[in-house]
Design a protein around this motif. Structure first.
Motif, short mmCIF file in Angstrom:
data_model
loop_
_atom_site.label_atom_id
_atom_site.label_comp_id
_atom_site.label_asym_id
_atom_site.label_seq_id
_atom_site.Cartn_x
_atom_site.Cartn_y
_atom_site.Cartn_z
N ASN A 26 -7.86 0.48 7.66
CA ASN A 26 -6.98 1.16 6.71
C ASN A 26 -7.87 1.62 5.38
N CYS A 79 -8.20 3.12 -5.83
CA CYS A 79 -7.60 2.01 -5.05
C CYS A 79 -8.40 0.69 -5.75
N GLU A 120 -0.25 3.16 -3.04
CA GLU A 120 -1.57 3.83 -2.49
C GLU A 120 -1.52 5.40 -2.92
N ASP A 179 -0.27 2.90 8.50
CA ASP A 179 0.37 2.03 7.61
C ASP A 179 1.24 0.94 8.47
N GLN A 221 0.75 -1.17 0.17
CA GLN A 221 -0.11 -0.02 0.22
C GLN A 221 0.79 1.07 -0.03
N HIS A 241 -0.50 8.81 8.68
CA HIS A 241 -0.41 8.04 7.38
C HIS A 241 0.70 7.10 8.00
N HIS A 267 -7.70 5.89 5.03
CA HIS A 267 -7.24 6.52 3.66
C HIS A 267 -8.18 7.39 2.86
N GLY A 304 -7.50 10.96 2.85
CA GLY A 304 -7.03 11.45 1.58
C GLY A 304 -8.13 12.56 0.86
N ALA A 331 -2.69 9.18 -2.12
CA ALA A 331 -3.37 10.14 -1.01
C ALA A 331 -2.89 11.47 -1.53
#
Length: 396
Positions: free
Chosen positions: A130, A329, A19, A50, A15, A46, A134, A138, A21
């Protein structure tokens, strides 16, 4: 051995490497976002979330039957990635990103506290937490970024370190690490009131950049590029997994690529930065497997485009930031499926599949950004021109 278990985990749990963001930064002229505040604590949150997910997964590996690991990793990724596609529209509709973020924090903390022997419970909690964190964080971040690419990269970068550190500690000092990460989550929870108060609609007097059919085409191309990069990145992780001592250097390389990529794109032009970076990283894949320096450079270049693709998606869907986040995602999950299911992709035309995936990635990113630029408005005129958003505003 335990190091290889960590590397297997990292292959399926990238991620922080892929990922998407965004960071809270100052707003631009003529764009007003309610409640922009608390940029620094976003980085802490963040990193901690994670790290918590990586630690939980690392400690769960010991409780998973070997023949069930593929299933459990598939379930986790469906929760952490694909589920964001459903969470995003709900967050947009309710205008409640802070509530989504807070729920994600609570679930991530709970996952650290529940027993590990019932694998499904901590896996469910950390995956859902998670995803919710996010999407919420985000969304708040993107609403303050105004389609710049530098913000997303700067926000993403600490996650790469959190992922590597959480997994490493999970195999060495899981109890101590869990309490330390829990303290970090609690600290971030105390800072949540500093974040914007939930309004996520960007009010601007600029028109939409293109008709809906054009927007749909560019969004589709961007999502294909994200999916292809997800597949390629996970395959590369598997290629590098035989080098146990490369975990930390490659995490640092990911940090550097994400932190620098968006900034360089804003300064020099999104196309001028992303297309050459992806092309060079594709070439390096062929020769980087046995050389740490080349592998690190490959990861840096590969990560350069991450913030740019999210900024472009947000530019196309400015009133639906959480939805655009969820779409990206979902594309990550779709691209990861062949690796998660251990589907082998044979060479094509005498070339390794890595090379073809790299070519498709370059082509889709280049085409999408070119189409976006072809319908340029003041907010997109800098995509390939080399001008920065600041310079663009000055010209207005």
């Amino acid at each position: 051995n335990r190091i290889l278990l960590l590397l297997e985990l990292l292959q399926h749990r990238l991620q922080a490497l892929f990922e998407i963001a965004a960071v809270l930064v100052a707003g631009e002229q003529r764009t007003h976002v309610e409640g922009i505040d608390g940029a620094v604590c976003q980085h802490l949150g963040h990193f901690a979330v994670d790290a918590s997910s990586s630690l939980v997964l690392a400690t769960l590996v010991a409780w998973m039957l070997p023949e069930r690991r593929v299933f459990w990793f598939l379930v986790y990724n469906a929760l952490a990635f694909a589920l964001q596609f459903a969470i995003g529209p709900v967050t947009d509709r309710l205008q409640g990103p802070r509530a989504t973020l807070s729920a994600g924090l609570a679930l991530a903390a709970a996952a650290l506290l529940v027993p590990r022997h019932a694998v499904w419970l901590p896996l469910f909690l950390t995956g859902l937490g998670n995803a919710m964190f996010h999407v919420g964080a985000g969304t708040l971040a993107m609403c303050a970024t105004r389609w710049r690419a530098g913000g997303p990269g700067l926000f993403i970068a600490p996650g790469a370190v959190g992922l590597a550190l959480g997994g490493w500690l999970g195999l060495r000092a899981p109890q101590e690490a869990a309490w330390a990460i829990l303290a970090g989550l609690a600290l971030f929870a105390c800072l949540v009131p500093l974040l914007p108060r939930g309004a996520t609609v960007v009010r601007t007097d600029e028109p939409e950049p293109a008709p809906s059919t054009h927007v749909a085409a560019v969004v589709a191309l961007l999502l294909v590029s994200i999916a292809v990069r997800s597949l390629l990145g996970l395959r590369v992780a598997g290629q590098f997994r035989t080098h146990a001592d490369w975990v930390v250097p490659l995490a640092v390389a990911a940090f550097a690529g994400k932190a620098m990529g968006g900034i360089l794109g804003d300064l020099l032009g999104w196309i001028r930065v992303s297309v050459p970076a992806l092309a060079l990283s594709t070439g390096l894949l062929i020769v980087a497997e046995q050389n740490l320096l080349l592998a690190g450079l490959c990861v840096v270049l590969f990560q350069v485009v991450t913030g740019i693709t999210l900024a472009a998606l947000f530019r196309l869907l400015p009133s639906r930031p959480a939805t655009s986040f969820g779409l990206s995602c979902l594309a990550l999950f779709a691209g990861a499926l062949p690796v998660l299911l251990r589907v082998e992709l044979p060479p094509l035309g005498g070339l390794p599949i890595h090379a073809w995936l790299g070519v498709v990635s370059v082509a889709t990113v280049w085409t999408a950004l070119s189409l976006l630029e072809s319908k340029a408005t003041p907010a997109t005129a800098f995509l390939g021109s080399g001008g920065s958003p600041a310079a663009m505003d000055a010209r207005r």
